[in-house]
Design a protein around this motif. Structure first.
Motif, PDB file in Angstrom:
ATOM      1  N   ARG A   1       0.853  -1.192   0.000  1.00 59.69           N
ATOM      2  CA  ARG A   1       0.000   0.000   0.000  1.00 59.69           C
ATOM      3  C   ARG A   1       0.886   1.238   0.000  1.00 59.69           C
ATOM      4  O   ARG A   1       2.036   1.173   0.426  1.00 59.69           O
ATOM      5  CB  ARG A   1      -0.884   0.032   1.257  1.00 59.69           C
ATOM      6  CG  ARG A   1      -1.681  -1.221   1.500  1.00 59.69           C
ATOM      7  CD  ARG A   1      -2.530  -1.114   2.743  1.00 59.69           C
ATOM      8  NE  ARG A   1      -3.621  -0.158   2.577  1.00 59.69           N
ATOM      9  CZ  ARG A   1      -4.774  -0.242   3.233  1.00 59.69           C
ATOM     10  NH1 ARG A   1      -4.980  -1.198   4.101  1.00 59.69           N
ATOM     11  NH2 ARG A   1      -5.722   0.649   3.034  1.00 59.69           N
ATOM     12  N   PRO A   2       0.364   2.365  -0.450  1.00 56.66           N
ATOM     13  CA  PRO A   2       1.171   3.595  -0.412  1.00 56.66           C
ATOM     14  C   PRO A   2       1.551   3.952   1.026  1.00 56.66           C
ATOM     15  O   PRO A   2       0.807   3.639   1.964  1.00 56.66           O
ATOM     16  CB  PRO A   2       0.228   4.659  -0.990  1.00 56.66           C
ATOM     17  CG  PRO A   2      -0.836   3.919  -1.712  1.00 56.66           C
ATOM     18  CD  PRO A   2      -0.976   2.602  -1.019  1.00 56.66           C
ATOM     19  N   ALA A   3       2.686   4.596   1.164  1.00 57.65           N
ATOM     20  CA  ALA A   3       3.104   5.042   2.493  1.00 57.65           C
ATOM     21  C   ALA A   3       2.165   6.127   2.998  1.00 57.65           C
ATOM     22  O   ALA A   3       1.963   6.292   4.191  1.00 57.65           O
ATOM     23  CB  ALA A   3       4.531   5.566   2.437  1.00 57.65           C
ATOM     24  N   ARG A   4       1.593   6.870   2.060  1.00 60.35           N
ATOM     25  CA  ARG A   4       0.585   7.872   2.431  1.00 60.35           C
ATOM     26  C   ARG A   4      -0.298   8.098   1.212  1.00 60.35           C
ATOM     27  O   ARG A   4       0.126   7.868   0.076  1.00 60.35           O
ATOM     28  CB  ARG A   4       1.238   9.187   2.864  1.00 60.35           C
ATOM     29  CG  ARG A   4       2.040   9.844   1.782  1.00 60.35           C
ATOM     30  CD  ARG A   4       2.756  11.101   2.267  1.00 60.35           C
ATOM     31  NE  ARG A   4       3.587  11.648   1.202  1.00 60.35           N
ATOM     32  CZ  ARG A   4       3.139  12.464   0.267  1.00 60.35           C
ATOM     33  NH1 ARG A   4       1.888  12.833   0.257  1.00 60.35           N
ATOM     34  NH2 ARG A   4       3.944  12.926  -0.669  1.00 60.35           N
ATOM     35  N   THR A   5      -1.518   8.522   1.448  1.00 56.55           N
ATOM     36  CA  THR A   5      -2.429   8.787   0.339  1.00 56.55           C
ATOM     37  C   THR A   5      -1.976  10.052  -0.376  1.00 56.55           C
ATOM     38  O   THR A   5      -1.767  11.086   0.244  1.00 56.55           O
ATOM     39  CB  THR A   5      -3.871   8.946   0.845  1.00 56.55           C
ATOM     40  OG1 THR A   5      -4.250   7.709   1.441  1.00 56.55           O
ATOM     41  CG2 THR A   5      -4.815   9.260  -0.295  1.00 56.55           C
ATOM     42  N   GLN A   6      -1.851   9.941  -1.717  1.00 56.60           N
ATOM     43  CA  GLN A   6      -1.242  11.056  -2.449  1.00 56.60           C
ATOM     44  C   GLN A   6      -2.238  12.005  -3.074  1.00 56.60           C
ATOM     45  O   GLN A   6      -1.940  13.153  -3.315  1.00 56.60           O
ATOM     46  CB  GLN A   6      -0.314  10.509  -3.527  1.00 56.60           C
ATOM     47  CG  GLN A   6       0.776   9.657  -2.918  1.00 56.60           C
ATOM     48  CD  GLN A   6       1.813   9.284  -3.922  1.00 56.60           C
ATOM     49  OE1 GLN A   6       2.318  10.146  -4.623  1.00 56.60           O
ATOM     50  NE2 GLN A   6       2.145   8.013  -4.013  1.00 56.60           N
ATOM     51  N   THR A   7      -3.397  11.498  -3.423  1.00 54.52           N
ATOM     52  CA  THR A   7      -4.403  12.380  -4.004  1.00 54.52           C
ATOM     53  C   THR A   7      -5.754  11.934  -3.504  1.00 54.52           C
ATOM     54  O   THR A   7      -6.027  10.756  -3.410  1.00 54.52           O
ATOM     55  CB  THR A   7      -4.343  12.376  -5.539  1.00 54.52           C
ATOM     56  OG1 THR A   7      -5.376  13.229  -6.029  1.00 54.52           O
ATOM     57  CG2 THR A   7      -4.552  10.987  -6.106  1.00 54.52           C
ATOM     58  N   PRO A   8      -6.626  12.854  -3.178  1.00 56.48           N
ATOM     59  CA  PRO A   8      -7.895  12.449  -2.593  1.00 56.48           C
ATOM     60  C   PRO A   8      -8.953  12.056  -3.616  1.00 56.48           C
ATOM     61  O   PRO A   8      -9.932  11.444  -3.263  1.00 56.48           O
ATOM     62  CB  PRO A   8      -8.324  13.691  -1.828  1.00 56.48           C
ATOM     63  CG  PRO A   8      -7.712  14.826  -2.581  1.00 56.48           C
ATOM     64  CD  PRO A   8      -6.438  14.297  -3.163  1.00 56.48           C
ATOM     65  N   ASP A   9      -8.804  12.443  -4.869  1.00 54.15           N
ATOM     66  CA  ASP A   9      -9.879  12.224  -5.830  1.00 54.15           C
ATOM     67  C   ASP A   9      -9.534  11.118  -6.822  1.00 54.15           C
ATOM     68  O   ASP A   9      -8.769  11.339  -7.763  1.00 54.15           O
ATOM     69  CB  ASP A   9     -10.160  13.522  -6.582  1.00 54.15           C
ATOM     70  CG  ASP A   9     -11.405  13.409  -7.439  1.00 54.15           C
ATOM     71  OD1 ASP A   9     -11.898  12.276  -7.617  1.00 54.15           O
ATOM     72  OD2 ASP A   9     -11.874  14.450  -7.929  1.00 54.15           O
ATOM     73  N   PRO A  10     -10.129   9.940  -6.657  1.00 49.88           N
ATOM     74  CA  PRO A  10      -9.792   8.822  -7.535  1.00 49.88           C
ATOM     75  C   PRO A  10     -10.378   8.945  -8.938  1.00 49.88           C
ATOM     76  O   PRO A  10     -10.031   8.154  -9.811  1.00 49.88           O
ATOM     77  CB  PRO A  10     -10.380   7.613  -6.810  1.00 49.88           C
ATOM     78  CG  PRO A  10     -11.462   8.164  -5.943  1.00 49.88           C
ATOM     79  CD  PRO A  10     -11.049   9.551  -5.576  1.00 49.88           C
ATOM     80  N   LEU A  11     -11.251   9.921  -9.158  1.00 52.76           N
ATOM     81  CA  LEU A  11     -11.826  10.072 -10.495  1.00 52.76           C
ATOM     82  C   LEU A  11     -11.192  11.221 -11.277  1.00 52.76           C
ATOM     83  O   LEU A  11     -11.692  11.640 -12.309  1.00 52.76           O
ATOM     84  CB  LEU A  11     -13.344  10.266 -10.414  1.00 52.76           C
ATOM     85  CG  LEU A  11     -14.128   9.067  -9.884  1.00 52.76           C
ATOM     86  CD1 LEU A  11     -15.620   9.280 -10.036  1.00 52.76           C
ATOM     87  CD2 LEU A  11     -13.715   7.779 -10.577  1.00 52.76           C
ATOM     88  N   GLU A  12     -10.098  11.729 -10.799  1.00 54.23           N
ATOM     89  CA  GLU A  12      -9.352  12.757 -11.513  1.00 54.23           C
ATOM     90  C   GLU A  12      -8.106  12.095 -12.098  1.00 54.23           C
ATOM     91  O   GLU A  12      -7.243  11.627 -11.350  1.00 54.23           O
ATOM     92  CB  GLU A  12      -8.963  13.880 -10.539  1.00 54.23           C
ATOM     93  CG  GLU A  12      -8.363  15.096 -11.183  1.00 54.23           C
ATOM     94  CD  GLU A  12      -9.367  15.867 -12.041  1.00 54.23           C
ATOM     95  OE1 GLU A  12     -10.564  15.803 -11.765  1.00 54.23           O
ATOM     96  OE2 GLU A  12      -8.924  16.520 -12.999  1.00 54.23           O
ATOM     97  N   PHE A  13      -8.038  12.040 -13.413  1.00 49.71           N
ATOM     98  CA  PHE A  13      -6.916  11.369 -14.075  1.00 49.71           C
ATOM     99  C   PHE A  13      -5.982  12.421 -14.662  1.00 49.71           C
ATOM    100  O   PHE A  13      -6.190  12.902 -15.773  1.00 49.71           O
ATOM    101  CB  PHE A  13      -7.424  10.430 -15.172  1.00 49.71           C
ATOM    102  CG  PHE A  13      -8.202   9.250 -14.643  1.00 49.71           C
ATOM    103  CD1 PHE A  13      -7.608   7.999 -14.541  1.00 49.71           C
ATOM    104  CD2 PHE A  13      -9.518   9.390 -14.233  1.00 49.71           C
ATOM    105  CE1 PHE A  13      -8.321   6.912 -14.032  1.00 49.71           C
ATOM    106  CE2 PHE A  13     -10.234   8.316 -13.730  1.00 49.71           C
ATOM    107  CZ  PHE A  13      -9.639   7.071 -13.634  1.00 49.71           C
ATOM    108  N   ALA A  14      -4.994  12.817 -13.892  1.00 49.71           N
ATOM    109  CA  ALA A  14      -4.030  13.828 -14.326  1.00 49.71           C
ATOM    110  C   ALA A  14      -2.686  13.140 -14.563  1.00 49.71           C
ATOM    111  O   ALA A  14      -2.140  12.529 -13.640  1.00 49.71           O
ATOM    112  CB  ALA A  14      -3.895  14.904 -13.268  1.00 49.71           C
ATOM    113  N   PRO A  15      -2.166  13.197 -15.793  1.00 56.32           N
ATOM    114  CA  PRO A  15      -0.949  12.449 -16.115  1.00 56.32           C
ATOM    115  C   PRO A  15       0.211  12.652 -15.140  1.00 56.32           C
ATOM    116  O   PRO A  15       0.866  11.692 -14.737  1.00 56.32           O
ATOM    117  CB  PRO A  15      -0.599  12.951 -17.515  1.00 56.32           C
ATOM    118  CG  PRO A  15      -1.923  13.302 -18.108  1.00 56.32           C
ATOM    119  CD  PRO A  15      -2.728  13.870 -16.970  1.00 56.32           C
TER     120      PRO A  15
END
Lengths: 177, 279
Positions: free
Chosen positions: B246-260
């Motif tokens: 698992r990630p050491a920490r959550t990096q982005t809160p929005d799983p429906l935002e696909f930013a390269p």
């Protein structure tokens, strides 16, 4: 008169910025700059070279994230020379895999002693994997020696790694490299 | 030993799993016998099973939100009008383009058991499709597996409505065990509870009033915690060796935002995390 001078200065500044390029290190008009690949979804059936590139770019980019500004600058200069060598026809000596790796591991790092050797170390697994998936006759190497073909693909990956990290601060969802 | 790679859901956070897969398949040379996936993990599972991790990573660093979803400007109101807030036509096109008959055959030829999880709403059970299914059915399962209820439409397959398998099996380790896995690398896309800082009540780019979107999108991330319970049970009761990544920490809160650029960062984090945990 002051208004005119201010306007001319603004135009000159805008022109200078417009001509400055987005990824290159140099600001002069003759200094070569890194040419970044166009954004876009990958080919549904990637070639051998594209496969090597895709395998190498992840560890390269991941390792470079911890690079200092100075280390990144050294690496960018190295990659620029590499891109120029690989762009020649026939490819310059620096594009050959053995030479490329020697140059890479010889780069000096002030802060992270393993930075460039870690990037180099990832090449072996990537090439082993790609060689397994693509027998020599299936590779898009245009009759080049294996070392040049592999060097060219790895150089493309390193260019991408720099471009993606450089652009990451200002791209949005439509962005790319 | 029968080895499985299990890829959990999490939308754009799936890029983390791609980085992990890059380390496992290429650097560690692991050739899985079984690959299971849910939601974004379903898409990734196809290319992990076919051994095409390079294409997978290129896809996840170039895909943008508009390649996956068509987000309505109406926001929450769209739930009332249509029953969901995002059209998945772009995602369907993406699946049609990349999930080819050649690729399905390649998975079969490699002898990898691929299992894609989707929830049958009428039956109330998670069902699976693999490379042994016909191509159209497999594509529909991959699409359904990605469709979070209310945020996306239900997908009809054989007269039943299917949605994201993550509703019940966010990280489908149970399925891997059921079909014989004894060693499992399970990848969840959000950090463990202790490593998750509180997030803002609004996601920066979400449409509408956001209450509905916020709640569901946040829920996507938190469902991964099911993995912890599954792991404890399976390891104790069945003696299965499970490594959770698992990630050491959550990096982005929005799983429906696909930013390269953000997805590239998550992928790199996945690669480095796997390297750290499995040197």
């Amino acid at each position: 008169m002051p208004k005119i001078s201010w306007s001319l200065s603004t135009v000159a500044l805008a022109f200078a910025l417009a001509c400055g390029g987005s990824s290159g290190g140099g600001g002069g008009t003759t200094a070569p700059s890194l040419t970044c690949p166009a954004a876009g979804l990958p080919d549904v059936s990637p070639s051998y070279s594209e496969t090597v590139e895709g395998l190498v770019v992840v560890p390269a980019r991941a390792n470079l994230r911890s690079a200092t500004e100075g280390e990144m600058s050294v690496f960018r200069d190295f990659v620029l020379e590499l891109q120029l060598a690989c762009g020649e026809s026939p490819a310059g000596a620096a594009c050959e895999l053995g030479a490329l790796r020697s140059e890479l591991t010889a780069l000096t790092t002030a802060d992270h002693s393993g930075l460039f050797t870690d990037i180099d170390a990832s090449f072996d697994a990537a090439l082993t994997s790609a060689h397994g998936d693509y027998p020599a006759p299936d590779r898009d190497c245009d009759d080049e020696a294996e070392g040049v073909c592999d060097g060219r693909a790895i150089a493309a990956a390193l260019v991408r790694a720099v471009c993606e990290l450089t652009d990451s601060s200002d791209d949005d969802e439509s962005g790319g490299h | 030993m029968t080895t499985a790679i299990v890829l959990g859901g999490g939308g754009s956070l799936g890029a983390f799993s791609v980085g992990v897969a890059r380390w496992l398949l290429v650097d560690k040379g692991i050739r899985p016998d079984i690959v299971t996936g849910t939601s974004t993990g379903a898409l990734a599972a196809v290319l992990v099973a076919s051994g095409e991790v390079s294409l997978l990573s290129d896809l996840y660093t170039n895909v943008s939100t508009r390649d996956v979803l068509h987000q309505s400007f109406l926001g929450d109101l769209d739930v009332v009008l249509h029953g969901y807030t995002n059209s998945v036509e772009p995602l369907q096109n993406l699946i049609d383009e990349y999930l080819t008959e050649e690729r399905r055959q390649r998975i079969l030829d490699r002898g990898v058991k691929l299992q894609i999880a989707a929830l049958n709403l009428q039956k109330g059970v998670v069902e699976y499709a693999g490379a042994g299914s016909n191509l159209e059915r497999l594509k529909k399962f991959v699409l359904a597996s990605s469709c979070q209820p209310a945020l996306m439409p239900t997908i009809e397959i054989d007269g039943y409505d299917y949605v994201d398998g993550g509703v019940m099996q966010m990280v489908p380790v149970q399925r891997a065990v059921d079909i014989g896995a004894t060693k499992i690398y399970a990848v969840a896309t959000s950090a463990a509870p202790a490593d998750r800082p509180p997030i803002s009540r609004r996601f920066p780019n979400s449409p509408g009033t956001d209450v509905f979107n916020y709640t569901l999108r946040r829920a996507i991330l938190l469902m991964t915690d099911q993995l912890t319970d599954d792991m404890i049970a399976l390891q104790l009761e069945r003696g299965v060796d499970i490594t959770a990544i698992r990630p050491a920490r959550t990096q982005t809160p929005d799983p429906l935002e696909f930013a390269p650029s953000e997805m590239a960062a998550m992928m790199d984090a996945g690669y480095l995390r796997a390297r750290q945990l499995l040197p």
